[in-house]
Design a protein around this motif. Structure first.
Motif, PDB file in Angstrom:
ATOM      1  N   SER A  72      52.358  21.654  16.558  1.00 15.97           N
ATOM      2  CA  SER A  72      52.640  20.225  16.372  1.00 15.97           C
ATOM      3  C   SER A  72      52.517  19.861  14.895  1.00 15.97           C
ATOM      4  O   SER A  72      51.995  20.656  14.090  1.00 15.97           O
ATOM      5  CB  SER A  72      51.661  19.363  17.180  1.00 15.97           C
ATOM      6  OG  SER A  72      50.355  19.477  16.644  1.00 15.97           O
ATOM      7  N   GLY A  73      52.937  18.648  14.577  1.00 18.52           N
ATOM      8  CA  GLY A  73      52.717  18.140  13.225  1.00 18.52           C
ATOM      9  C   GLY A  73      51.231  17.962  12.956  1.00 18.52           C
ATOM     10  O   GLY A  73      50.756  18.239  11.849  1.00 18.52           O
ATOM     11  N   THR A  98      49.730   5.117   9.725  1.00 20.46           N
ATOM     12  CA  THR A  98      50.217   6.452  10.035  1.00 20.46           C
ATOM     13  C   THR A  98      49.866   6.787  11.473  1.00 20.46           C
ATOM     14  O   THR A  98      49.244   6.005  12.186  1.00 20.46           O
ATOM     15  CB  THR A  98      49.628   7.487   9.048  1.00 20.46           C
ATOM     16  OG1 THR A  98      50.281   8.747   9.256  1.00 20.46           O
ATOM     17  CG2 THR A  98      48.123   7.677   9.213  1.00 20.46           C
ATOM     18  N   ASP A  99      50.278   7.984  11.874  1.00 17.72           N
ATOM     19  CA  ASP A  99      49.941   8.488  13.205  1.00 17.72           C
ATOM     20  C   ASP A  99      48.542   9.113  13.158  1.00 17.72           C
ATOM     21  O   ASP A  99      48.102   9.588  12.105  1.00 17.72           O
ATOM     22  CB  ASP A  99      50.988   9.553  13.570  1.00 17.72           C
ATOM     23  CG  ASP A  99      50.762  10.141  14.939  1.00 17.72           C
ATOM     24  OD1 ASP A  99      51.047   9.445  15.920  1.00 17.72           O
ATOM     25  OD2 ASP A  99      50.287  11.288  15.036  1.00 17.72           O
ATOM     26  N   GLY A 101      47.777  11.856  14.009  1.00 13.41           N
ATOM     27  CA  GLY A 101      47.914  13.249  13.584  1.00 13.41           C
ATOM     28  C   GLY A 101      47.550  13.479  12.124  1.00 13.41           C
ATOM     29  O   GLY A 101      47.136  14.573  11.754  1.00 13.41           O
ATOM     30  N   VAL A 144      51.460  10.154   3.049  1.00 11.88           N
ATOM     31  CA  VAL A 144      52.318  10.009   4.235  1.00 11.88           C
ATOM     32  C   VAL A 144      53.626   9.352   3.803  1.00 11.88           C
ATOM     33  O   VAL A 144      53.613   8.232   3.279  1.00 11.88           O
ATOM     34  CB  VAL A 144      51.625   9.128   5.304  1.00 11.88           C
ATOM     35  CG1 VAL A 144      52.514   8.980   6.531  1.00 11.88           C
ATOM     36  CG2 VAL A 144      50.258   9.701   5.675  1.00 11.88           C
ATOM     37  N   ASP A 170      52.381  14.668   4.160  1.00 11.68           N
ATOM     38  CA  ASP A 170      52.693  14.507   5.579  1.00 11.68           C
ATOM     39  C   ASP A 170      54.143  14.026   5.671  1.00 11.68           C
ATOM     40  O   ASP A 170      54.433  12.846   5.460  1.00 11.68           O
ATOM     41  CB  ASP A 170      51.723  13.495   6.214  1.00 11.68           C
ATOM     42  CG  ASP A 170      52.011  13.269   7.696  1.00 11.68           C
ATOM     43  OD1 ASP A 170      53.104  13.657   8.160  1.00 11.68           O
ATOM     44  OD2 ASP A 170      51.150  12.687   8.374  1.00 11.68           O
ATOM     45  N   GLN A 173      57.567  12.189   9.366  1.00 16.17           N
ATOM     46  CA  GLN A 173      58.596  11.168   9.615  1.00 16.17           C
ATOM     47  C   GLN A 173      59.732  11.248   8.602  1.00 16.17           C
ATOM     48  O   GLN A 173      60.613  10.388   8.614  1.00 16.17           O
ATOM     49  CB  GLN A 173      57.963   9.770   9.522  1.00 16.17           C
ATOM     50  CG  GLN A 173      56.860   9.545  10.525  1.00 16.17           C
ATOM     51  CD  GLN A 173      56.378   8.106  10.555  1.00 16.17           C
ATOM     52  OE1 GLN A 173      56.910   7.237   9.876  1.00 16.17           O
ATOM     53  NE2 GLN A 173      55.362   7.844  11.356  1.00 16.17           N
ATOM     54  N   SER A 194      56.823  17.739  11.474  1.00 13.20           N
ATOM     55  CA  SER A 194      56.670  17.714  12.933  1.00 13.20           C
ATOM     56  C   SER A 194      58.029  17.898  13.608  1.00 13.20           C
ATOM     57  O   SER A 194      59.045  17.383  13.133  1.00 13.20           O
ATOM     58  CB  SER A 194      56.075  16.365  13.360  1.00 13.20           C
ATOM     59  OG  SER A 194      56.210  16.172  14.754  1.00 13.20           O
ATOM     60  N   ASN A 196      58.100  16.992  16.912  1.00 11.46           N
ATOM     61  CA  ASN A 196      57.838  16.365  18.211  1.00 11.46           C
ATOM     62  C   ASN A 196      59.099  15.650  18.714  1.00 11.46           C
ATOM     63  O   ASN A 196      60.081  15.492  18.002  1.00 11.46           O
ATOM     64  CB  ASN A 196      56.567  15.498  18.187  1.00 11.46           C
ATOM     65  CG  ASN A 196      56.782  14.063  17.726  1.00 11.46           C
ATOM     66  OD1 ASN A 196      57.892  13.543  17.693  1.00 11.46           O
ATOM     67  ND2 ASN A 196      55.693  13.410  17.366  1.00 11.46           N
ATOM     68  N   LYS A 199      61.073  12.955  16.522  1.00  3.86           N
ATOM     69  CA  LYS A 199      61.411  13.124  15.113  1.00  3.86           C
ATOM     70  C   LYS A 199      62.911  13.416  14.918  1.00  3.86           C
ATOM     71  O   LYS A 199      63.639  13.624  15.876  1.00  3.86           O
ATOM     72  CB  LYS A 199      60.548  14.248  14.527  1.00  3.86           C
ATOM     73  CG  LYS A 199      59.051  13.926  14.588  1.00  3.86           C
ATOM     74  CD  LYS A 199      58.728  12.661  13.812  1.00  3.86           C
ATOM     75  CE  LYS A 199      57.250  12.392  13.642  1.00  3.86           C
ATOM     76  NZ  LYS A 199      56.640  11.618  14.734  1.00  3.86           N
ATOM     77  N   ASP A 205      57.799  19.720  21.183  1.00  2.00           N
ATOM     78  CA  ASP A 205      56.603  19.645  20.347  1.00  2.00           C
ATOM     79  C   ASP A 205      56.579  20.860  19.452  1.00  2.00           C
ATOM     80  O   ASP A 205      56.863  21.978  19.905  1.00  2.00           O
ATOM     81  CB  ASP A 205      55.322  19.618  21.190  1.00  2.00           C
ATOM     82  CG  ASP A 205      54.780  18.218  21.368  1.00  2.00           C
ATOM     83  OD1 ASP A 205      54.741  17.467  20.368  1.00  2.00           O
ATOM     84  OD2 ASP A 205      54.399  17.874  22.501  1.00  2.00           O
ATOM     85  N   GLY A 206      56.195  20.640  18.212  1.00  3.48           N
ATOM     86  CA  GLY A 206      56.105  21.752  17.269  1.00  3.48           C
ATOM     87  C   GLY A 206      55.850  21.212  15.881  1.00  3.48           C
ATOM     88  O   GLY A 206      55.877  19.991  15.663  1.00  3.48           O
TER      89      GLY A 206
END
Ligand code: PLP
Length: 412
Positions: A72-73, A98-99, A101, A144, A170, A173, A194, A196, A199, A205-206
């Protein structure tokens, strides 16, 4: 009496009449790789043909020598943070918009996320506020790039150099976004992306983390793979690392998606640019567009803008409800509040109700006293317009018309 300007919310005709075509994100390219994959004797990522193909494809846009495809991210970011090997209690400055994550890995590594405020119209870290939040414990900045808009990398990298700080980007996005012509992720020490579901490119997911730095590169995969050394086959971990490996099915889909990345990004950019240029012509009152430097590429994962509440006779949420009734794909704000306002942070509830760093005196951070007024204001008056590559130009034109209609209706 209903007129053309009557809001759909009040029974008028909706401004968006065009229907969104069905969007097939995955197709022949992904299927071809998955079909080849099932002939393989193994689905393990290490030297797996799919994950290796993904890495090579990634490196065409992001020439980072060392990479690790991961689950995942958030995993990519955790790996990047762990690779810095910072002493517990060290501080990493990041954005509160932000997320989760972005901060999960920081907390798991027993480090302290320090939130700096954002620029009111790029919604990215405000370099001057980053500077103000630096303490002797600051060791890194996590930049980010929100929504596809590149952060001010010249200013942030200058601060990092001045204070000897690492920089993690990051880019979850911001696939395809460029700062001064150079893809985001190529400025800092480590870059994270990411795959996910939501995105620009996705394998469900990755994630992927990459670096050109020989201090981190050679051990990068260890930080996401139980600290096993796959190169020598040595299972003798000298540090604690989770298992964040990608698997070959994810690698197959993500690799095929990256082949399509330039076309996907071109479509996002075209739609976002069209939307903003229509809006500029229509000049909806009280709507403030995102600030985008003309030298940069905003890759429009979505398009976040703000409403000047003092200039309208409605709340932000009423405005968004009216837009939705017009058929606009929109949501209020982005996240509901800055990350430090989540109960997790307000209660310092990081490890079963405890935060050993604080209890042991390694940090005095108290998230109840943190304040980032610009982030708070933006999340209270912002709204996000969806950008989806399936959208037609007509939908974008109608979206702009709808926004102008609603803004004119509520203009005070
Ligand atoms: C800015 C940002 N960072 C990190 C992440 C985490 O990515 P993932 O969901 O793949 O773990 C996301 C996902 O939404 C994100 O938007």
């Amino acid at each position: 009496m209903k007129t053309a300007s009557s809001l759909a919310l009040h029974g008028g005709a909706p401004a968006v009449t065009a229907t969104l075509p069905v969007h097939h994100r995955w197709g022949a390219e992904e299927l071809a790789r998955l079909t080849a994959m099932v002939e393989q004797p193994s689905l393990f990522y290490w030297n797996g043909p799919q994950c290796n193909a993904l890495r090579s494809e990634f490196q065409k846009t992001y020439p980072l020598k060392w990479t690790m495809p991961c689950s995942s991210g958030s995993a990519a970011l955790h790996i990047a943070v762990a690779a810095l090997q910072l002493p517990p209690g060290s501080e990493i400055i990041t954005s509160p918009v932000t997320d989760m994550g972005s901060v999960i890995g920081i907390l798991y590594q027993q480090l302290v996320p320090v939130f700096a405020d954002i620029h009111p119209h790029t919604y990215n870290l405000d370099p001057e506020d980053v500077r103000r939040r630096i303490t002797p414990k600051t060791k890194a900045i996590m930049v980010v790039h929100l929504a596809g808009n590149p952060s001010d990398m010249d200013a942030l990298m200058a601060i990092a150099r001045e204070h000897n700080l690492f920089v993690i980007e990051d880019c979850a996005q911001s696939w395809g976004a460029c700062y001064r012509g150079k893809p985001v992720g190529l400025f800092g020490d480590l870059a994270c992306y990411s795959f996910n579901e939501f995105k620009h490119v996705s394998c469900g997911d990755g994630g992927i983390v990459g670096t050109n730095d020989p201090r981190f590169g050679p051990t990068l995969t260890k930080w996401g793979d139980k600290h096993y050394d796959r190169v020598t086959g040595n299972r003798n971990p000298e540090a604690l690392s989770p298992n964040y490996r990608m698997s070959e099915p994810q690698g197959a889909v993500a690799g095929a998606q990256l082949v399509k990345l330039p076309a996907i990004i071109a479509r996002h950019v075209a739609l976002g640019t069209r939307l903003l240029s229509h809006l500029r012509e229509l000049a909806p009152p009280a709507v403030v567009f995102p600030a985008i430097d003309a030298r940069d590429t905003h890759s429009f994962w979505f398009c976040l803008m703000r409403l000047e509440l003092a200039r309208v006779r409605c709340s932000r949420d009423e405005f968004v409800t009216a837009l939705k009734a017009e058929g606009v794909q929109v949501q209020a704000g982005y996240i509901p509040k800055p990350v430090y306002r989540y109960p997790l942070f307000q209660n310092h509830n990081f490890f079963a109700g405890a935060w050993p760093l604080r209890e042991s005196g390694r940090t005095t951070m108290d998230y109840r006293t943190v304040s980032c007024p610009v982030a708070e204001a933006m999340l209270a008056d912002g709204f996000s317009l969806a950008i989806n590559p399936a959208m037609t130009d007509e939908i974008i034109t109608q979206t702009a018309t709808a926004l102008a209609k609603v803004a004119r209706h509520f203009a005070g």
